[in-house]
Scaffold this active site. Structure first.
Site, PDB file in Angstrom:
ATOM      1  N   GLU A  47     -12.185   8.249  -4.190  1.00  0.00           N
ATOM      2  CA  GLU A  47     -12.120   9.422  -3.314  1.00  0.00           C
ATOM      3  C   GLU A  47     -11.944  10.728  -4.098  1.00  0.00           C
ATOM      4  OE1 GLU A  47     -10.323   7.517   0.732  1.00  0.00           O
ATOM      5  OE2 GLU A  47      -8.847   8.069  -0.765  1.00  0.00           O
TER       6      GLU A  47
HETATM    7  C1  ACM Z   1      -8.314   3.692  -1.505  1.00  0.00           C
HETATM    8  O1  ACM Z   1      -7.965   3.109  -0.461  1.00  0.00           O
HETATM    9  N1  ACM Z   1      -8.530   4.994  -1.506  1.00  0.00           N
HETATM   10  C2  ACM Z   1      -8.508   2.968  -2.757  1.00  0.00           C
END
Ligand code: ACM
Ligand code: ZN
Length: 765
Positions: free
Chosen positions: A335
């Site tokens: 992310e």
């Molecule tokens: C995640 O759940 N961002 C690895």
């Protein structure tokens, strides 16, 4: 049986006043008392049994075994108030610990319990330790005058080498004491890897001596989100905490004593807002920044064009490597938005100099550069599956979290994989649809679903499957703000995961697991674990009865439980209808059911509203397939009489990411249709948007359709019930088409991504 032993048995019995002793009468543990989680690879019970008492001696000859003996004694003391002497030899009334050197199968062990002794032979210190964990589970679960261990021959070893549990201490901080208990419980379930998620946008939690502002600034935030993300409310209370290096060492040692490896995670390049707040020169814009107070993903990440970033991270990792002996260091990689990099002259220059074609390649450069550094120090990296984008670092292990696809891709590239797919391994998801459930991040992951997880994807060949090293459950703590709630989210789901990871695949049986869990929870009680009790509550399964209708099958695994139900919305009591067979849905209303034990209600009741309509249980064809993360078990969910709930955590909603939906219901015959309907949901904070347009049409033959109702304005929030009243419409095939909202507009959460479209219950009246 020896005379000495008989005498000593008789004395004990006389003292207990339970039975009289007659000659050499054989005594045994109660039948069916073997109840071990995770289920060993092989167990055979014998008619024998071992009586453990204050005179029993543990024979342990090396330091490791003595340490393991001490851990056994700690458990025994909690259970009985006494401990056993540990000696170098003995042959009667003894528990013998022996450790060999079978490195190929190091965690395996054998355990034999007979009349005179119990012998545990570990293939390594870990194996002996696991043998002792099994022995603990062979003891009675309640304090008893006569502590019988049933006669058994056990040969055991794990199916997977990596058996993990993760803990996010960034969103909420958890004390060292709590983490020690977390480790105790992991060890009890033969889990061997603790993934400590130490840095986040909302807080940096590990002391780094070279960078004091990580402690002074990055470990604190002004306030915290209160309630649902979509409400955007804050509690106004400063929050913070970090572990000193001494505390980290204490945890790592404690874990090692329990044969648990701690893998630290230092997130990069994203989830780094707290660090940027402390050292703004590490970001593309130079700040100012503020430690995160809302959940979600932030655009500000480490600048990939600035060499000070790499030097900073190398310094941090130098201190981290001093503290953590693990072969693996987790460097995040998930992310990490690219919007700052796209506009940053330094990042763009770096791309040009290195010949990188886009920002994904820049992220790959970032990760590979850090990998090279860690490899040069003899360590290996693990990263979330985004590290596949733009090219995988040469020696990286991939943690597959956005489904299983990342794991499949990595294994095909001959990289090691840890599976943590959200659908089966995110223990921050709801575990019950009960209305009283504390706020969670979303999703629906009951214990049974965890238990059903198979870590090796069928897409892999036998050779590729070898790269699947195991799996891990993740505990993201945005909504999990205290110890009790954390334990509630972890147990008993971690019990189920332990069996997925340890036991042979063909030994897994959910009903048998729940039977053992009934005993096992008493061990959790002894450890004062706030585990969730949903597995024993009444459950209802809405099923296609195969006759164009819907039945509800009620069930409870509660010992001695009796189920009663009502269909008139009144509360079920023991004088309501006793459940004996599946209940058919024959009208609109609410089915309520409760399991009772000794006349008292146990746990949540099952309460389900049904909409009775013509489409119920009829054949559904879908032109488009919902995304795997929001796809009910079958198309039946669209016509099962159950409308998806506002939390969209009930496996009712069909979710489409950026795409349209089209479904056709086939009635038994051409008939009058008085109304049509479908529900959609609008939670923009979670990227879920109403459709642009909904169109219904009918057909007699399934070929030529005529439009009968259309709607293109929708409520601004929550569930939209699209309903069309019709006159003089007849048909057999009814079609609904929902057009996706399209791209999420600038300024909104998820801007630029395709919006989610959610739909459920296609109603035909
Ligand atoms: C995640 O759940 N961002 C690895
Ligand atoms: Zn930059």
């Amino acid at each position: 049986m020896t005379m000495k032993r008989v005498i000593h048995l008789c004395l004990l019995m006389a003292a207990g006043g339970l039975w009289s002793c007659s000659g050499s009468q054989q005594t045994t543990a109660p039948k069916g008392s073997v109840s071990i989680i995770p289920m060993p690879a092989s167990v055979s019970e014998t008619a024998d049994s071992f009586l453990l008492d204050k005179q029993t001696v543990i024979v342990a000859t090396n330091d490791n075994d003595k340490k393991t003996a001490a851990l056994f004694n700690a458990w025994l003391k909690e259970l009985t108030g006494y401990e056993l002497a540990v000696k170098d030899q003995g042959d009667k009334n003894v528990i013998i610990l022996e450790t060999g050197k079978d490195t190929a199968n190091a965690e395996g062990y054998t355990l034999t319990a007979g009349h005179d002794n119990i012998t545990i032979k570990g293939n390594s210190g870990a194996g002996t330790f696991y043998g002792v964990q099994t022995l603990i589970q062979l003891l009675p679960v309640e304090k008893a005058k006569a502590m019988y261990v049933p006669g058994v021959n056990i040969t055991d070893a794990p199916r997977f080498a990596y058996r993990g549990l993760h803990l996010d201490v960034g969103r909420h901080f958890f004390s060292v004491d709590f983490i020690k208990k977390y480790i105790d419980l992991m060890a009890m379930h033969k889990l061997n890897t603790f993934h400590w998620h130490l840095t986040e946008d909302q807080g940096w939690r590990i002391e780094i001596k070279k960078y004091p502002r990580l402690q002074e600034v990055a470990s604190k935030r002004k306030e915290t989100m209160a309630g649902r993300y979509a409400d955007n409310k804050y509690d106004g209370k400063p929050y913070g905490g970090y572990y000193t290096q001494e505390q980290v060492k204490e945890v790592v040692k404690y874990a090692a004593d329990h044969f648990i490896t701690v893998i630290p995670e230092i997130e990069m390049p994203g989830h780094s807002l707290a660090a940027l707040t402390a050292y703004p020169n590490l970001g593309c814009t130079g700040g100012p920044y503020e430690v995160g107070t809302r959940w979600g993903v932030y655009d500000d990440v480490y600048c990939a064009g600035n060499d000070s970033v790499y030097l900073f991270l190398q310094d941090v990792l130098d201190e981290v490597m001093e503290l953590f002996p693990s072969k693996y260091i987790h460097i995040g990689g998930d992310e990490s938005p690219k919007v700052r990099w796209e506009k940053c002259p330094k990042c763009q220059l770096r791309m040009k100099q290195e010949g990188l074609k886009d920002e994904h390649a820049l992220q790959s450069y970032f990760i590979q550069r850090m990998e090279k550094y860690l490899n040069s120090k003899g360590r290996q990296i693990i990263g979330w599956d985004e590290i596949l984008e733009g090219g995988l670092a040469p020696n990286a292990t991939v943690m597959s979290w956005r489904g299983i696809e990342g794991g499949i891709a990595a294994a095909k590239q001959k990289h090691d994989v840890i599976m943590t797919p959200g659908e089966f391994c995110y223990f921050d998801h709801y575990q019950s649809r009960g209305a009283n459930e504390p706020l969670a991040i979303g999703g629906f992951l009951p214990v049974s679903k965890v238990y059903s997880y198979e870590p090796v994807p069928t897409e892999l060949s036998a050779d590729e499957a070898k790269y699947i090293k195991g799996a891990q459950a993740n505990l993201w703590s945005e909504y999990i703000g205290n110890n009790d709630y954390m334990e509630y989210m972890v147990y008993p789901r971690a019990c189920a995961l332990s069996e997925v990871l340890w036991s042979p695949k063909d030994k897994r049986n959910y009903d048998n697991f729940v039977d053992r869990l009934k005993v096992h929870v008493k061990r959790l009680d002894l450890k004062k674990v706030n585990y969730a009790k949903h597995v024993f509550e009444v459950t209802g399964k809405v099923t296609d009865n195969g006759k164009g209708g819907v039945d509800v099958v009620l069930n409870s695994k509660l010992s001695g439980g009796k189920i009663f139900f009502t269909t008139d919305s009144t509360a079920p009591t023991p004088s309501a209808t006793p459940y004996t067979a599946p209940v058919s849905v024959t009208r609109t209303g609410t089915l309520r059911a409760q399991v009772f034990q000794d006349g008292k209600p146990f746990g949540n009741e099952y309460s389900q509203a049904f909409v009775y309509h013509k489409g119920l249980g009829k054949k559904v064809t879908m032109a488009s397939i919902a995304d795997a993360s929001h796809r009910p078990e079958s198309n039946f969910a669209l016509v099962n009489g159950v409308e998806g709930n506002a939390a969209y955590n009930d496996s009712e909603w069909f979710g489409f990411k950026g795409t349209d939906m089209e479904a056709i219901v086939e009635l038994d015959s051409i008939q009058d249709i008085h109304g049509v309907g479908i529900n959609t949901i609008n939670v923009k904070g979670d990227w879920i948007y109403p459709p642009k347009q909904v169109v219904f049409s009918v057909s007699d033959d399934g070929k030529t359709y005529k439009e009968i109702f259309k709607q293109n304005t929708f409520a601004q929030q929550g569930i939209n019930k699209v309903r069309g009243k019709l006159q003089s419409v007849r048909g057999r095939f009814v079609k609904v088409q929902l057009q996706n909202f399209g791209k999420i507009p600038a300024g909104a959460a998820g801007a630029g991504n395709g919006a989610w479209l959610f739909a459920d219950e296609f109603i035909i009246e």
